[in-house]
Design an enzyme around this catalytic site. Sequence first.
Site, mmCIF file in Angstrom:
data_model
loop_
_atom_site.group_PDB
_atom_site.id
_atom_site.type_symbol
_atom_site.label_atom_id
_atom_site.label_comp_id
_atom_site.label_asym_id
_atom_site.label_seq_id
_atom_site.Cartn_x
_atom_site.Cartn_y
_atom_site.Cartn_z
ATOM 1 N N GLY A 1 1.014 -1.268 0.032
ATOM 2 C CA GLY A 1 -0.075 -0.043 0.151
ATOM 3 C C GLY A 1 0.849 1.247 -0.066
ATOM 4 O O GLY A 1 2.222 1.158 0.488
ATOM 5 N N CYS B 1 5.759 -0.256 7.644
ATOM 6 C CA CYS B 1 5.401 0.936 6.721
ATOM 7 C C CYS B 1 6.576 1.292 6.138
ATOM 8 O O CYS B 1 7.855 1.417 6.508
ATOM 9 C CB CYS B 1 5.134 1.851 7.899
ATOM 10 S SG CYS B 1 4.615 3.298 7.087
ATOM 11 N N LEU B 2 6.439 1.500 4.961
ATOM 12 C CA LEU B 2 7.671 1.823 3.962
ATOM 13 C C LEU B 2 8.137 3.261 4.528
ATOM 14 O O LEU B 2 9.470 3.524 4.252
ATOM 15 C CB LEU B 2 7.067 1.898 2.317
ATOM 16 C CG LEU B 2 6.582 1.019 1.786
ATOM 17 C CD1 LEU B 2 6.053 1.239 0.200
ATOM 18 C CD2 LEU B 2 7.858 -0.129 1.580
HETATM 19 O O1 GNR Z 1 4.100 -2.728 2.503
HETATM 20 C C1 GNR Z 1 3.317 -2.429 3.686
HETATM 21 N N1 GNR Z 1 3.024 -3.498 4.384
HETATM 22 C C2 GNR Z 1 2.061 -3.612 5.462
HETATM 23 C C3 GNR Z 1 2.139 -4.597 6.197
HETATM 24 C C4 GNR Z 1 1.104 -4.803 7.112
HETATM 25 C C5 GNR Z 1 0.214 -3.906 7.412
HETATM 26 C C6 GNR Z 1 0.384 -2.731 6.695
HETATM 27 C C7 GNR Z 1 1.011 -2.538 5.511
HETATM 28 S S1 GNR Z 1 1.243 -1.277 4.571
HETATM 29 C C8 GNR Z 1 2.705 -1.221 3.950
HETATM 30 C C9 GNR Z 1 3.061 -0.359 3.091
HETATM 31 C C10 GNR Z 1 3.079 1.295 3.712
HETATM 32 O O2 GNR Z 1 3.747 1.869 4.496
HETATM 33 N N2 GNR Z 1 1.846 1.529 3.328
HETATM 34 O O3 GNR Z 1 1.313 2.784 4.093
HETATM 35 NI NI NI Z 2 2.734 3.202 5.922
#
Ligand code: GNR
Ligand code: NI
Length: 172
Positions: free
Chosen positions: A46, A94-95
């Site tokens: 995401g 989260c990225l």
């Molecule tokens: O890549 C993502 N993996 C994820 C794993 C568990 C719960 C949420 C996420 S979102 C994250 C990518 C991201 O930072 N989206 O904002």
């Molecule tokens: Ni995130």
Amino acid sequence: MSLLEILEFPDPRLRKKAVPVDQVDDKLRQTIDDMFETMYAASGIGLAATQVNIQKRFLVIDLADDEEEHNPLVFINPEITVLDPEPYRHEEGCLSVPGYFEFVERPRKVLVKALNKAGEPFEIEAEGLLAVCVQHEIDHLNGKLFVDYLSVLKRQRIKSKLEKEHKQKASV
Ligand code: GNR
Ligand code: NI
């Protein structure tokens, strides 16, 4: 298409609240394509506009495994309603918080209303990983990060370590 820079915690720009998209046009669709490219390149599932320093309310999600075809989902001006508030515990990453994974509890089932890439309204009932991900992304649009659900101590540790990494990178 082009890769976009992903902001990292504790960048204050991740705390801004995004404003609604007023027009779903080709310029927005171009940015959405760039966000998918950026998300796939970073192996994320995401990405919210806030993370690429765009303070507008849209996000992309793709939960398909690498072996499968892509399944790109676009949510513009998403609105969420809780359908089942029972807490669902899932390990999140989260990225914008690279390298850290922690369990977070969120409502188990939600209804999401949004506009698609064509600007048409749609609704989707989300459970499981999709429910987790869509709530995580909408949090980004509101300036919120998954580390905000952790203890002050855990959040502070993550902040210090990432700040140290950012300083090391900047001095190379
Ligand atoms: O890549 C993502 N993996 C994820 C794993 C568990 C719960 C949420 C996420 S979102 C994250 C990518 C991201 O930072 N989206 O904002
Ligand atoms: Ni995130």
